[in-house]
Design an enzyme around this catalytic site. Structure first.
Site, mmCIF file in Angstrom:
data_model
loop_
_atom_site.group_PDB
_atom_site.id
_atom_site.type_symbol
_atom_site.label_atom_id
_atom_site.label_comp_id
_atom_site.label_asym_id
_atom_site.label_seq_id
_atom_site.Cartn_x
_atom_site.Cartn_y
_atom_site.Cartn_z
ATOM 1 N N ASP A 14 1.501 -12.115 7.016
ATOM 2 C CA ASP A 14 0.005 -12.098 6.808
ATOM 3 C C ASP A 14 -0.458 -12.744 8.008
ATOM 4 O O ASP A 14 -0.114 -13.709 8.362
ATOM 5 C CB ASP A 14 -0.066 -13.078 5.491
ATOM 6 C CG ASP A 14 -1.727 -12.746 5.110
ATOM 7 O OD1 ASP A 14 -2.609 -12.367 5.884
ATOM 8 O OD2 ASP A 14 -2.038 -12.727 3.923
ATOM 9 N N GLY A 15 -1.575 -11.899 8.647
ATOM 10 C CA GLY A 15 -2.073 -12.395 9.729
ATOM 11 C C GLY A 15 -2.878 -13.765 9.523
ATOM 12 O O GLY A 15 -3.080 -14.775 10.481
ATOM 13 N N GLN A 43 0.812 -1.251 -0.072
ATOM 14 C CA GLN A 43 0.057 0.203 0.072
ATOM 15 C C GLN A 43 0.783 1.249 0.246
ATOM 16 O O GLN A 43 2.243 1.175 0.211
ATOM 17 C CB GLN A 43 -0.987 0.024 1.374
ATOM 18 C CG GLN A 43 -0.130 -0.182 2.522
ATOM 19 C CD GLN A 43 -0.805 -0.890 3.545
ATOM 20 O OE1 GLN A 43 -1.993 -1.281 3.549
ATOM 21 N NE2 GLN A 43 -0.103 -1.370 4.582
ATOM 22 N N PRO A 50 -5.148 -5.804 1.557
ATOM 23 C CA PRO A 50 -4.460 -6.875 2.212
ATOM 24 C C PRO A 50 -5.306 -7.368 3.440
ATOM 25 O O PRO A 50 -5.213 -8.403 3.664
ATOM 26 C CB PRO A 50 -3.095 -6.233 2.760
ATOM 27 C CG PRO A 50 -3.394 -4.691 2.791
ATOM 28 C CD PRO A 50 -4.170 -4.358 1.697
ATOM 29 N N ASP A 100 0.228 0.649 13.709
ATOM 30 C CA ASP A 100 0.575 1.733 14.330
ATOM 31 C C ASP A 100 0.922 1.717 15.861
ATOM 32 O O ASP A 100 1.747 2.529 16.507
ATOM 33 C CB ASP A 100 -0.470 3.025 14.276
ATOM 34 C CG ASP A 100 -1.829 2.315 14.692
ATOM 35 O OD1 ASP A 100 -1.833 2.327 16.006
ATOM 36 O OD2 ASP A 100 -2.521 2.030 14.025
ATOM 37 N N ASP A 148 -6.880 -5.845 14.723
ATOM 38 C CA ASP A 148 -6.818 -4.255 14.318
ATOM 39 C C ASP A 148 -6.580 -3.958 13.080
ATOM 40 O O ASP A 148 -5.400 -3.717 12.644
ATOM 41 C CB ASP A 148 -5.948 -3.466 15.195
ATOM 42 C CG ASP A 148 -5.674 -1.912 14.948
ATOM 43 O OD1 ASP A 148 -6.741 -1.549 14.453
ATOM 44 O OD2 ASP A 148 -4.734 -1.589 15.325
ATOM 45 N N SER A 149 -7.460 -4.369 12.035
ATOM 46 C CA SER A 149 -7.435 -4.310 10.661
ATOM 47 C C SER A 149 -7.757 -2.902 10.119
ATOM 48 O O SER A 149 -8.518 -2.243 10.567
ATOM 49 C CB SER A 149 -8.273 -5.455 10.056
ATOM 50 O OG SER A 149 -9.521 -5.250 10.064
ATOM 51 N N GLU A 153 1.752 -7.862 11.886
ATOM 52 C CA GLU A 153 1.571 -6.787 10.863
ATOM 53 C C GLU A 153 2.007 -7.215 9.371
ATOM 54 O O GLU A 153 3.466 -7.720 9.415
ATOM 55 C CB GLU A 153 2.290 -5.510 11.518
ATOM 56 C CG GLU A 153 2.398 -4.364 10.183
ATOM 57 C CD GLU A 153 0.979 -3.975 10.109
ATOM 58 O OE1 GLU A 153 0.047 -3.568 10.436
ATOM 59 O OE2 GLU A 153 0.789 -4.169 8.683
ATOM 60 N N ASP A 174 -9.501 -1.420 6.406
ATOM 61 C CA ASP A 174 -10.919 -1.617 5.931
ATOM 62 C C ASP A 174 -10.845 -3.050 5.190
ATOM 63 O O ASP A 174 -9.797 -3.268 4.680
ATOM 64 C CB ASP A 174 -11.413 -0.482 4.868
ATOM 65 C CG ASP A 174 -11.665 0.619 5.833
ATOM 66 O OD1 ASP A 174 -11.847 0.776 7.149
ATOM 67 O OD2 ASP A 174 -11.763 1.888 5.156
HETATM 68 N N1 SAM Z 1 -7.361 1.331 13.571
HETATM 69 C C1 SAM Z 1 -7.238 1.481 12.133
HETATM 70 C C2 SAM Z 1 -8.537 1.379 11.493
HETATM 71 O O1 SAM Z 1 -9.502 0.908 11.985
HETATM 72 O O2 SAM Z 1 -8.839 2.010 10.248
HETATM 73 C C3 SAM Z 1 -6.709 0.229 11.639
HETATM 74 C C4 SAM Z 1 -5.314 0.630 11.770
HETATM 75 S S1 SAM Z 1 -3.864 -0.722 11.473
HETATM 76 C C5 SAM Z 1 -2.675 0.544 11.157
HETATM 77 C C6 SAM Z 1 -4.385 -1.769 10.146
HETATM 78 C C7 SAM Z 1 -3.151 -2.673 9.964
HETATM 79 O O3 SAM Z 1 -3.746 -3.915 9.352
HETATM 80 C C8 SAM Z 1 -2.255 -1.983 8.819
HETATM 81 O O4 SAM Z 1 -1.056 -1.250 9.179
HETATM 82 C C9 SAM Z 1 -2.058 -2.901 7.640
HETATM 83 O O5 SAM Z 1 -0.875 -2.895 7.033
HETATM 84 C C10 SAM Z 1 -2.658 -4.173 8.400
HETATM 85 N N2 SAM Z 1 -3.020 -5.397 7.554
HETATM 86 C C11 SAM Z 1 -3.902 -5.206 6.817
HETATM 87 N N3 SAM Z 1 -3.930 -6.499 6.174
HETATM 88 C C12 SAM Z 1 -3.484 -7.256 6.983
HETATM 89 C C13 SAM Z 1 -2.756 -8.842 7.039
HETATM 90 N N4 SAM Z 1 -3.682 -9.629 6.097
HETATM 91 N N5 SAM Z 1 -2.226 -9.251 8.156
HETATM 92 C C14 SAM Z 1 -1.841 -8.375 8.801
HETATM 93 N N6 SAM Z 1 -1.803 -7.208 8.984
HETATM 94 C C15 SAM Z 1 -2.604 -6.392 7.919
#
Ligand code: SAM
Length: 295
Positions: free
Chosen positions: A156-157, A49, A181, A104, A174-175, A124, A177
Site C-alpha cells: 500500500d502506497g 479488485q 484501495p 500498468d 498514478d492512482s 503498487e 479513482d
Molecule cells: N491512469 C489511471 C487512471 O487515472 O485511471 C491509473 C492507472 S493505475 C493502473 C492505478 C493503480 O493504482 C492500480 O493498479 C491500483 O491497483 C493502484 N492502487 C490503488 N490504490 C493503491 C494504494 N493504496 N497503493 C498503491 N497502489 C494503489
C-alpha cells in the site's frame, strides 16, 4: 465472438446484447460508458479488485479495474506522458523518483527516458495488475519491467511513504479513482507523508480527476496541497477514454515552478507532450480558475 466465462456466466462488468460483448463502466447514476469488446484476454480477481485485460474495437488493448477503464493502447500515452514528463523536467536534476500506483507501468516507462533518473521506486498495491500488464499490455508497459532502475514494491502506497523521509526528488501518484484501495491516496494525511518523503527541493504530481465531473475532488486536492506546498499548479490534458475527456493533474513543488522549467530537457521520443503542449497545459479555462479560486 470470443469471450471468457466465469462459472458459465459473463464476468461482472460485462454485458452482451445484439450478439456483441461490451465492457460497462458505471461512472455515475446517470452515465454509463460502453466499450465494444473483441476479446476478454484475462479476468482475475485479486485481493483488491477485478483485473481485466480486454481487446476492444476502438481503443485496442485496455486495463480495466472493477469495470473502470484505467489505460488504453489508443490514448494511454497522453495521460502517461503528461503525468511523468512535467515533474521530470520541473525538477532540474532529479535522480530518485517514486511512483505510487501505476501498475500498468506506463509512468515508469516514461520516466526511464530520463538517464539522470538513477532509481525509480514503483509502489503498487496489486501485484496482479503488474503481472497482467507486463504480459499483455506491452505497448504501455514497454521496457520499464526490464529496466534495472525500476524497483517494484507490492504494498500500500500509504504505508510505504510513512517511514520515508527526504528521499525523493519527484513523486508521482498514478492512482485509480478515489474508491476502493485508492481512496486513501486522496487524503490530506497521505499528501503530508508524501511531502515528507521528498527531498528539500522535491516535486510531486497527482492525477486529480475530471475538472467537469469531479470538481469537488479536484478543488479539494488543489486546496489540500496549497496548505503544504508553496507552489501548486493544476494542469490539464484531453484523454478520450476518461469520462468527460478533459482530465486534470495537480503539481505541488517545494522550490521549482514548472513554468520556469527548462523545456529543452523534455525527452524527444514522446507522442503527445512537447514544449508548446507543456506550456499550454497550464492555461486553464475560466471555469477551472473559478473552481480553484485562481485569479
Ligand atoms: N491512469 C489511471 C487512471 O487515472 O485511471 C491509473 C492507472 S493505475 C493502473 C492505478 C493503480 O493504482 C492500480 O493498479 C491500483 O491497483 C493502484 N492502487 C490503488 N490504490 C493503491 C494504494 N493504496 N497503493 C498503491 N497502489 C494503489
Amino acid at each position: 465472438m470470443v469471450r471468457k466465462l466465469m462459472n458459465n456466466k459473463l464476468p461482472r462488468y460485462f454485458e452482451e446484447f445484439n450478439n456483441n460483448l461490451w465492457s460497462v463502466e458505471d461512472d455515475r447514476d446517470n452515465m454509463k460508458l460502453y466499450y465494444r469488446v473483441k476479446e476478454i484476454l484475462s479476468t482475475r480477481i485479486s485481493p483488491f479488485q477485478q483485473v481485466n485485460i480486454i481487446d476492444t474495437y476502438d481503443f485496442g488493448r485496455c486495463l480495466v479495474l472493477d469495470g473502470v477503464m484505467q489505460t488504453t493502447e489508443l490514448d494511454g500515452y497522453i495521460y502517461n506522458e503528461m503525468i511523468s514528463h512535467i515533474p521530470a523536467i520541473t525538477h532540474p536534476n532529479p535522480s530518485k523518483a517514486l511512483i505510487i500506483g501505476g501498475g500498468d507501468c506506463g509512468v515508469a516507462n516514461e520516466l526511464i527516458k530520463y538517464p539522470e533518473l538513477l532509481e525509480i521506486d514503483m509502489v503498487e498495491i496489486d501485484e496482479v495488475v503488474v503481472e497482467e500488464c507486463v504480459a499483455k499490455l506491452t505497448k504501455i508497459s514497454g521496457n520499464a519491467p526490464r529496466d534495472n532502475r525500476v524497483k517494484f514494491h507490492f504494498t500500500d502506497g500509504v504505508k510505504f511513504v510513512k517511514d520515508k523521509k527526504g528521499l525523493y526528488d519527484i513523486a508521482i501518484v498514478d492512482s485509480s479513482d478515489p474508491i476502493g484501495p485508492a481512496e486513501v491516496l486522496f487524503s490530506e494525511e497521505f499528501y503530508v507523508d508524501l511531502k515528507d518523503s521528498l527531498k528539500d527541493e522535491g516535486v510531486m504530481v497527482c492525477q486529480s480527476q475530471s475538472p467537469i465531473f469531479n470538481k469537488d475532488i479536484l478543488s479539494r486536492t488543489h486546496h489540500i496541497l496549497k496548505r503544504h506546498f508553496p507552489i501548486v499548479k493544476t494542469y490539464k490534458a484531453v484523454v478520450p477514454s476518461y469520462p468527460g475527456g478533459m482530465w486534470s493533474f495537480t503539481l505541488a513543488s517545494l522550490v521549482y515552478d514548472p513554468l520556469n522549467a527548462n523545456l529543452a530537457k523534455l525527452a524527444l521520443n514522446t507522442s503527445y507532450i512537447n514544449s508548446g503542449v507543456f506550456q499550454a497545459s497550464f492555461s486553464l479555462p475560466n471555469f477551472m480558475c473559478d473552481d480553484l479560486g485562481i485569479l
